[in-house]
Design an enzyme around this catalytic site. Structure first.
Site, PDB file in Angstrom:
ATOM      1  CE  LYS A 167      36.083  57.270  13.496  1.00 56.23           C
ATOM      2  NZ  LYS A 167      34.804  56.591  13.267  1.00 56.23           N
TER       3      LYS A 167
ATOM      4  CE  LYS B  23      33.298  57.682   5.912  1.00 59.31           C
ATOM      5  NZ  LYS B  23      32.153  57.275   6.741  1.00 59.31           N
TER       6      LYS B  23
END
Length: 307
Positions: free
Chosen positions: A179, A248
């Site tokens: 991811k 992030k």
């Protein structure tokens, strides 16, 4: 838990019913499962229970109790760790052979550590972060990058497949690694596409025509297809995914590069640019608004059209 049991209705505790989590939990309800939800934002719980029944709401003390599955989609791995193992953490209330499915965009190293702790309790952890915006969460077509023991993924797949397409990425932690790397590629493609639009429109090319050409040529990527006309050229910047969350994910990818001993200079430049945008524009703006940083640097705003 046998295959025949998994075909029956499961008791699923779903933690994190924000913009993505709420429609994902709804998909599980519509799939015939007993879904109970919790969120640190009380209004989200109330909204979900108003739509689907008061019985769907959980209190903190109920989290994990008797659940067959605990599904979480939370801001980061630190929050996941606190929910599982912090004060009043739910791990001690989980029954043996329960599944914890972490759909957060998390840190692979922390995932491995949490998996070891849960396995000692007889609980199975699967990391299953998703790709796809809110409409794909609503219609159950998310891409679910799934890491863990193959036998556990196989048993959990009937539940996961209600939310999207399960792609097995390997061992525990691999879903979170994939991811982060996916979002690194997405973010890099977004930035270079924006720079091309700035250069081209300043030269005199029509931005809408540019996007059409890119989408029929080798410059096509997810941003040219699904972001430039939809969120940038019309100046809406409202995809629903905040800038700080994207930063992030890039940082996780760069941490993985560091741990693997890979220099990744382009990746670090990408992170610097997105971090810079967060500093200039603020952490909570939509991630598509990062285009404005490139415009500020160039002293030029991309017009919707030159016609």
């Amino acid at each position: 838990m046998t295959d025949s049991q998994l075909k029956k209705s499961q008791l699923i505790h779903f933690i994190g019913v924000g913009a993505m989590g709420a429609p994902m939990a709804q998909r599980l309800l519509e799939g015939g499962h007993q879904v109970r939800v919790y969120d640190s934002n009380r209004q989200r719980i109330e909204k979900f229970s108003a739509q689907h029944g008061k019985h769907t709401a959980l209190t903190p003390d109920q989290l994990g109790t008797d659940a067959d599955f605990v599904v979480m989609i939370l801001p980061n791995s630190g929050v996941v760790q606190e929910v599982l193992f912090g004060q009043n953490g739910l791990s001690n209330r989980l029954k043996k052979n329960a599944f914890v499915v972490d759909m957060t965009s998390g840190q692979p190293e922390m995932t491995l550590t949490m998996g070891t702790r849960l396995e000692a309790l007889g609980v199975h952890l699967i990391d299953a972060p998703v790709s796809g915006a809110v409409p794909r969460a609503q219609n159950g077509t998310l891409t679910i990058m799934t890491g863990g023991e193959p036998v556990w993924i196989e048993q959990a797949e009937p539940v996961l497949s209600l939310m999207g397409t399960v792609t097995r990425t390997g061992a525990l932690g691999s879903g979170h690694a994939m991811k982060a790397l996916n979002n690194l590629v997405s973010c890099a493609g977004y930035l270079i596409g924006i720079e091309a639009l700035i250069i081209g429109s300043k030269f005199g090319l029509d931005p809408e025509v540019m996007v059409d050409v890119l989408n029929s040529s080798t410059g096509m990527n997810n941003s040219t297809q699904k972001k430039f006309k939809q969120y940038v050229l019309n100046r809406k910047f409202d995809s629903g995914f905040p800038l700080h969350m994207m930063v992030k994910d890039i940082a996780i990818a760069m941490g993985l590069a560091r741990n693997m001993g890979v220099p990744a200079p382009f990746g670090h430049l990408c992170l610097d640019m997105w971090n810079g945008a967060k500093g200039v524009l603020g952490p909570n703006v939509d991630h598509t608004e990062v285009a404005r940083l490139s415009e500020i640097l160039a002293g030029w705003e991309i017009p919707e059209s030159l016609n």
